[in-house]
Design a protein around this motif. Sequence first.
Motif: not given
Length: 140
Positions: A26-55
């Motif tokens: 999940k952490i790597n998905a956040v980093l990849k989403s930032c690397e592959q796209s400068n899309d804020k929505v994609v980054a926010v959604n990926t970070l939200d997914f990381l937060e859910e799994y972290t919890n």
Amino acid sequence: MYAELSENLLTGNEMIDSQHKELIEKINAVLKSCEQSNDKVVAVNTLDFLEEYTNYHFSAEEQLQREIDYPGFAKHKAQHDAFKQTIADLQDMLQEEEGPSPAFVAKVQEKVVEWLYVHIEGFDRSVAEYKNMRDNNERL
């Protein structure tokens, strides 16, 4: 720099190790989403997914610690709470920016990847060792 589940991060506890593998993905998905796209929505959604799994992961770890009466529970939970705040701070940072900036990526690497390595090698390994010692002691 992507996170990697190396030998020194394995605790020997199957549940913890499998969840750490998923958490690193999940952490790597956040980093990849930032690397592959400068899309804020994609980054926010990926970070939200990381937060859910972290919890989910922290809840499972804390439940295990309660079950085995782990003596370092309060200190360990405080580490989890601090990490949750880090994720919230990253979410705020991402909201304030146009998209995932290099500063955001650097914070993820510093505050998430590096924190995770230190946490697993110290705190989580200690829980796994305590559980193993306790389980083996009960068999004697």
